[in-house]
Design a protein around this motif. Structure first.
Motif, mmCIF file in Angstrom:
data_model
loop_
_atom_site.group_PDB
_atom_site.id
_atom_site.type_symbol
_atom_site.label_atom_id
_atom_site.label_comp_id
_atom_site.label_asym_id
_atom_site.label_seq_id
_atom_site.Cartn_x
_atom_site.Cartn_y
_atom_site.Cartn_z
ATOM 1 N N SER A 129 0.840 -1.189 0.000
ATOM 2 C CA SER A 129 0.000 0.000 0.000
ATOM 3 C C SER A 129 0.876 1.239 0.000
ATOM 4 C CB SER A 129 -0.944 0.006 1.197
ATOM 5 O OG SER A 129 -0.221 -0.065 2.394
ATOM 6 N N PHE A 130 0.351 2.288 -0.580
ATOM 7 C CA PHE A 130 1.053 3.556 -0.625
ATOM 8 C C PHE A 130 0.024 4.660 -0.739
ATOM 9 C CE2 PHE A 130 0.670 2.013 -4.909
ATOM 10 C CZ PHE A 130 0.260 3.120 -5.641
ATOM 11 N N GLY A 131 0.452 5.878 -0.614
ATOM 12 C CA GLY A 131 -0.471 6.998 -0.726
ATOM 13 C C GLY A 131 -0.744 7.604 0.631
ATOM 14 N N ASN A 132 -1.690 8.528 0.653
ATOM 15 C CA ASN A 132 -2.020 9.151 1.926
ATOM 16 C C ASN A 132 -3.191 8.430 2.567
ATOM 17 O OD1 ASN A 132 -4.431 10.155 0.819
ATOM 18 N ND2 ASN A 132 -3.341 11.905 -0.048
ATOM 19 N N VAL A 133 -3.486 8.770 3.796
ATOM 20 C CA VAL A 133 -4.521 8.071 4.546
ATOM 21 C C VAL A 133 -5.897 8.272 3.920
ATOM 22 C CG1 VAL A 133 -5.650 7.933 6.797
ATOM 23 C CG2 VAL A 133 -3.171 8.232 6.665
ATOM 24 N N VAL A 134 -6.152 9.432 3.339
ATOM 25 C CA VAL A 134 -7.461 9.734 2.772
ATOM 26 C C VAL A 134 -7.735 8.909 1.527
ATOM 27 C CG1 VAL A 134 -8.867 11.554 1.745
ATOM 28 C CG2 VAL A 134 -7.420 12.053 3.718
ATOM 29 N N ASN A 135 -6.751 8.761 0.668
ATOM 30 C CA ASN A 135 -6.933 8.065 -0.605
ATOM 31 C C ASN A 135 -5.860 6.987 -0.753
ATOM 32 O OD1 ASN A 135 -7.960 7.417 -3.081
ATOM 33 N ND2 ASN A 135 -6.930 9.076 -4.162
ATOM 34 N N GLN A 136 -5.829 6.052 0.165
ATOM 35 C CA GLN A 136 -4.787 5.050 0.191
ATOM 36 C C GLN A 136 -5.068 3.932 -0.817
ATOM 37 O OE1 GLN A 136 -4.216 3.191 3.986
ATOM 38 N NE2 GLN A 136 -2.059 2.841 3.566
ATOM 39 N N ALA A 137 -4.079 3.641 -1.658
ATOM 40 C CA ALA A 137 -4.202 2.563 -2.635
ATOM 41 C C ALA A 137 -3.878 1.240 -1.958
ATOM 42 C CB ALA A 137 -3.241 2.801 -3.791
ATOM 43 N N VAL A 138 -4.613 0.208 -2.324
ATOM 44 C CA VAL A 138 -4.356 -1.133 -1.808
ATOM 45 C C VAL A 138 -4.086 -2.026 -3.013
ATOM 46 C CG1 VAL A 138 -5.268 -3.079 -0.511
ATOM 47 C CG2 VAL A 138 -5.867 -0.751 0.172
ATOM 48 N N LEU A 139 -2.893 -2.608 -3.060
ATOM 49 C CA LEU A 139 -2.489 -3.442 -4.185
ATOM 50 C C LEU A 139 -2.516 -4.908 -3.807
ATOM 51 C CD1 LEU A 139 0.622 -1.416 -5.418
ATOM 52 C CD2 LEU A 139 -1.741 -1.232 -6.185
ATOM 53 N N HIS A 140 -3.003 -5.738 -4.741
ATOM 54 C CA HIS A 140 -3.026 -7.182 -4.569
ATOM 55 C C HIS A 140 -2.221 -7.799 -5.705
ATOM 56 C CE1 HIS A 140 -6.257 -6.884 -1.595
ATOM 57 N NE2 HIS A 140 -6.774 -5.955 -2.385
ATOM 58 N N ALA A 141 -1.227 -8.597 -5.374
ATOM 59 C CA ALA A 141 -0.431 -9.269 -6.396
ATOM 60 C C ALA A 141 -1.296 -10.310 -7.097
ATOM 61 C CB ALA A 141 0.789 -9.931 -5.765
ATOM 62 N N ILE A 142 -1.233 -10.336 -8.428
ATOM 63 C CA ILE A 142 -1.937 -11.368 -9.195
ATOM 64 C C ILE A 142 -0.967 -11.959 -10.222
ATOM 65 C CG2 ILE A 142 -4.192 -10.304 -8.876
ATOM 66 C CD1 ILE A 142 -4.102 -9.340 -11.749
ATOM 67 N N ASP A 143 -1.298 -13.121 -10.716
ATOM 68 C CA ASP A 143 -0.474 -13.816 -11.702
ATOM 69 C C ASP A 143 -0.734 -13.219 -13.086
ATOM 70 O OD1 ASP A 143 0.536 -15.741 -13.593
ATOM 71 O OD2 ASP A 143 0.500 -17.228 -11.983
ATOM 72 N N PHE A 144 0.321 -12.866 -13.799
ATOM 73 C CA PHE A 144 0.158 -12.251 -15.120
ATOM 74 C C PHE A 144 -0.580 -13.159 -16.085
ATOM 75 C CE2 PHE A 144 3.940 -14.732 -15.882
ATOM 76 C CZ PHE A 144 3.841 -15.095 -17.212
ATOM 77 N N GLU A 145 -0.526 -14.460 -15.871
ATOM 78 C CA GLU A 145 -1.233 -15.390 -16.764
ATOM 79 C C GLU A 145 -2.747 -15.303 -16.597
ATOM 80 O OE1 GLU A 145 0.467 -19.247 -16.152
ATOM 81 O OE2 GLU A 145 2.331 -18.694 -17.154
ATOM 82 N N ASP A 146 -3.203 -14.665 -15.544
ATOM 83 C CA ASP A 146 -4.634 -14.505 -15.306
ATOM 84 C C ASP A 146 -5.176 -13.187 -15.832
ATOM 85 O OD1 ASP A 146 -4.822 -16.975 -14.077
ATOM 86 O OD2 ASP A 146 -4.413 -16.164 -12.091
ATOM 87 N N VAL A 147 -4.333 -12.424 -16.529
ATOM 88 C CA VAL A 147 -4.709 -11.098 -17.016
ATOM 89 C C VAL A 147 -4.990 -11.143 -18.515
ATOM 90 C CG1 VAL A 147 -3.840 -8.759 -17.410
ATOM 91 C CG2 VAL A 147 -3.404 -9.907 -15.228
ATOM 92 N N ALA A 148 -6.104 -10.549 -18.912
ATOM 93 C CA ALA A 148 -6.424 -10.350 -20.328
ATOM 94 C C ALA A 148 -6.468 -8.843 -20.572
ATOM 95 C CB ALA A 148 -7.773 -10.980 -20.666
#
Length: 113
Positions: free
Chosen positions: A13-32
């Protein structure tokens, strides 16, 4: 299907407390990617080659080579629904944001070309 999530040490996660981004790792093979999403990656990969590999001919980079460059780390951003694809170049992570409209989770058994 290869499994939705890549192993990670928890959510990034990064950003400020008001608009904090939450990132989830995913497998590139699952992306279209949409056609526009692939085009954005192609443009980004050419820029990376020009800056970090000036001896390479960025104009000869194919779209599939460009996408392959940005599969070292792939994240889904929870708040925006966007995708962040990262390349490890010169001991740095260079990441490209892909808007939510230009990618989706690949349907099981469906090959996207």
């Amino acid at each position: 299907m290869s499994g939705m999530h890549q192993p990670a040490n928890g959510n990034l996660s990064f950003g400020n407390v008001v608009n904090q981004a939450v990132l989830h790792a995913i497998d590139f093979e699952d992306v279209a990617l949409s056609r526009e999403g692939a085009r954005l990656i192609h443009l980004g990969a050419r820029a990376v080659l020009r800056q970090f590999m000036p001896g390479a001919d960025a104009e000869k980079l194919t779209p599939s080579q460009a996408v392959a460059l940005f599969v070292d780390k792939v994240f889904w951003e929870e708040n925006s629904g966007g995708l962040i694809m990262c390349a490890e170049v010169a001991e740095k992570s260079l990441c490209l944001p892909i808007p939510s409209a230009h990618w989706k989770v690949r349907d099981e058994g469906v090959v996207i070309q």
